[in-house]
Every structure is written in structure tokens, then in C-alpha cells.
Design an enzyme around this catalytic site. Structure first.
Site, PDB file in Angstrom:
ATOM      1  N   CYS A 184       0.800  -1.213   0.045  1.00 33.98           N
ATOM      2  CA  CYS A 184      -0.085  -0.062   0.036  1.00 33.98           C
ATOM      3  C   CYS A 184       0.716   1.158  -0.019  1.00 33.98           C
ATOM      4  O   CYS A 184       0.167   2.431  -0.336  1.00 33.98           O
ATOM      5  CB  CYS A 184      -0.848  -0.016   1.210  1.00 33.98           C
ATOM      6  SG  CYS A 184      -1.870  -1.510   1.244  1.00 33.98           S
ATOM      7  N   HIS A 237      -3.051   7.035   1.698  1.00 32.23           N
ATOM      8  CA  HIS A 237      -3.610   5.811   1.267  1.00 32.23           C
ATOM      9  C   HIS A 237      -4.946   5.543   1.473  1.00 32.23           C
ATOM     10  O   HIS A 237      -5.335   5.850   2.694  1.00 32.23           O
ATOM     11  CB  HIS A 237      -2.868   4.443   1.735  1.00 32.23           C
ATOM     12  CG  HIS A 237      -3.303   3.243   1.503  1.00 32.23           C
ATOM     13  ND1 HIS A 237      -3.627   2.657   0.396  1.00 32.23           N
ATOM     14  CD2 HIS A 237      -3.490   2.177   2.434  1.00 32.23           C
ATOM     15  CE1 HIS A 237      -3.910   1.559   0.349  1.00 32.23           C
ATOM     16  NE2 HIS A 237      -4.011   1.312   1.766  1.00 32.23           N
ATOM     17  N   ASN A 282     -10.193   0.042  -1.377  1.00 32.71           N
ATOM     18  CA  ASN A 282      -8.751  -0.141  -1.148  1.00 32.71           C
ATOM     19  C   ASN A 282      -8.097  -0.708  -2.124  1.00 32.71           C
ATOM     20  O   ASN A 282      -8.069  -1.907  -2.574  1.00 32.71           O
ATOM     21  CB  ASN A 282      -8.429  -0.829   0.167  1.00 32.71           C
ATOM     22  CG  ASN A 282      -6.847  -0.906   0.476  1.00 32.71           C
ATOM     23  OD1 ASN A 282      -6.132  -0.593  -0.155  1.00 32.71           O
ATOM     24  ND2 ASN A 282      -6.627  -1.390   1.682  1.00 32.71           N
TER      25      ASN A 282
END
Length: 315
Positions: free
Chosen positions: A113, A241, A271
Site C-alpha cells: 500500500c 493511502h 482499497n
């Protein structure tokens, strides 16, 4: 040594949209349950005939077009991804081939990530050292390939997509547009976010990640601003993020970026791992929510319990 700057961005998402109601027909969940816990309404999911390098190439082509450049102008391709199936050719090489590039250096980075902000820093360092003049930096992930779609704790979180940035050397007398990176990790907590096994599957310890992110990351992010010589209240945007709205909002508040637009693309995209920051940034630019020269904090965190951030000037 010279400086570098981001001159253009672009993003791409697959056409298929998976809503919370769609997921409720697959596992024991509901739209209310998902929104209340992670803030996500929908996500885009790639099909079996849409590999990671295809997503990445679409985003890269858009960034090049926005910069007014051709593939031949690029001498370095960096792709941040943790979901590529094949080892060789790597994703960057396949992107270069799809775009018809000449002979760029091609490298993949797997920092999950936090991959894009690591890749952006690597491009900045490479340009500053004179080893490249213009780089295409891409974050791309196909989380659908590593997700157990019968596990309601993880399948509600993820989406697929790609985002890209063109980085080039600054001209003489021009201020650098990418600030110093601050990066690191918490190795003893690496188990908190995992993509492991055969076939590989995404898993995480959600409460551990939440506590770590909301308590440990704000002071680190403030240090990123300090290194760039920008006060948090001077930031025009904060692009964290896109993991979970319940993480993004308190972290942004604790940074002290009181005048900044806070990217909340997680609501529409889920995500998307390494794709989340460049995709969210590209959308802010395309909607005109930030303008050229604005200071923007980019901060990635997650897998490996890694983090990396820098302040850039909006292209």
C-alpha cells in the site's frame, strides 16, 4: 544533482462496478455495515482478461497524454504493485511493451500500500542523480485476484485500478517539485497486513492497523511537512493511502492540515493498494480541486507496516 517534479498524472479503473448491495448478495453483509465500518460504497473490479499491466498501461498512457509526451520520451518505468502474477517479464517491462517505448529501464517495487510513494521517491532520487531524465511512475493493483470473496471481513474492502505520474528533471533555476521522502517500517508488525499462500490471499488484523495508523502516523506525516519546509496548515490537499475512511479522516485531522482538501476516493473505489494514492491525486487534479503549484502531502502506509511520504507541488 538537480531536482525533479511531477508534470502530469492519470488514472484508470475497470468498467465493472461492485456495490455494497452486490456484495450483500454474495456474503453475510449489508450496505449499512460496510459504510459504518470502512466508509466504502462501491469499488471497481477487473475481469480475468484484465491483468495488472493492462490497468497500469492505461493509467500511464493517460499521464503521458496529459504531459504532452510520447512513450519514447520516457527512460525509466517504475511500477509499484504487489498483485502481479508473473515474475518475468515484470509489470514495468510489460507496460513499456504495451506503450511501445524505446529502451527504458524497467523495475517493479513491492511495498504494497505504500508502493507508490516509495516508487515516486525512487524516481526523484534517480533523476536527481542524473541516471534518468524522465520517469513514468505507476501504482497498479488487482486486489480481486488475491481476495477471498467468501470472507466478509476482507472482500468488502478491496478494489482494482491504477494511477500514474510523469516525473522529470527540473530546469535550471526551477524549484524542485518533489520534497524529501520520509520512509520506514515496523518490521515486528509486518504480519498485520499480509498477502500470503498458494494461491495468495489478502488478510489483515484490522484493529491493529487502525490503532497503529491513527496514533503513530500523524507525527510522522508532520515530519514529512517539516522536511519539505511546508507547514501543515499550508497544504492544499492531503492524499493518504485510501485504506478506510475511519483511518483517513482522523489521521488528516491530527496532521493539522486545516485548510486542505482531503482525498476520500476510498468511498467510490475501495482499497486499491498501491494504486490508491496516484488514483486519488489524479481525480483531485481532473476535478480542479487543486491547482498547479499547490503543495500536496502524499502519504502511503500499510503492508509490511511500511510507510513513505513526501510533499509535492501539484502538476
Amino acid at each position: 544533482m538537480t531536482g525533479s517534479r511531477v508534470v502530469a498524472v492519470g488514472h484508470y479503473q475497470p468498467a465493472k462496478v461492485l456495490t455494497n448491495d452486490d456484495l450483500a448478495a454474495m456474503v453475510d453483509t449489508s450496505d449499512e455495515w460496510i459504510r459504518s465500518r470502512v466508509g466504502i460504497k462501491s469499488r471497481h473490479v477487473a475481469g480475468p482478461d484484465e491483468p495488472v499491466d493492462e490497468l497500469a498501461a492505461h493509467a500511464g498512457a493517460k499521464a503521458l497524454a496529459s504531459a504532452g509526451l510520447t512513450p519514447a520520451d520516457i527512460d525509466l518505468v517504475l511500477v509499484a504493485t504487489s498483485t502481479a502474477v508473473d515474475r518475468s517479464p515484470n509489470t514495468a517491462a510489460r507496460v513499456a511493451a504495451r506503450l511501445g517505448m524505446g529502451s527504458p529501464a524497467v523495475m517493479d517495487l513491492n511495498v504494497v500500500c505504500a508502493g507508490f510513494t516509495h516508487a515516486l521517491a525512487t524516481a526523484d532520487h534517480t533523476v536527481r542523480a542524473g541516471a534518468a531524465t524522465r520517469a513514468l511512475v505507476i501504482g497498479a493493483d488487482k486486489m480481486a485476484d488475491v481476495t477471498d470473496w467468501t470472507d466478509r471481513t476482507t472482500c468488502v474492502l478491496v478494489g482494482d485500478g491504477a494511477g500514474a505520474a510523469v516525473v522529470e528533471a527540473t530546469r535550471p533555476g526551477q524549484e524542485p517539485g518533489i520534497g524529501p521522502v520520509l520512509w520506514g517500517s515496523v518490521p515486528e508488525m509486518g504480519h498485520a497486513v499480509r498477502i500470503e499462500g498458494t494461491p495468495p490471499r489478502f488478510a489483515q488484523e484490522g484493529q491493529s492497523v487502525y490503532r497503529w495508523a491513527t496514533t503513530q502516523l500523524p507525527p510522522i506525516a508532520r515530519q514529512v511537512c517539516e522536511r519539505a519546509g511546508v507547514a501543515p496548515e499550508e497544504l492544499a490537499a492531503v492524499v493518504l493511502h485510501q485504506a478506510n475512511l475511519r483511518i483517513i479522516e482522523p489521521v488528516a485531522q491530527r496532521i493539522g492540515a486545516v485548510n486542505a482538501v482531503v482525498a476520500r476516493d476510498v468511498v467510490e473505489s475501495g482499497n486499491t493498494s498501491a494504486a490508491s494514492i496516484p488514483m486519488a491525486l489524479s481525480k483531485l487534479v481532473s476535478r480542479g480541486e487543486i491547482t498547479s503549484g499547490d503543495p500536496v502531502l502524499l502519504f502511503g502506509f500499510g503492508g509490511n507496516l511500511s510507510y513513505a511520504g513526501q510533499v509535492i507541488r501539484c502538476p
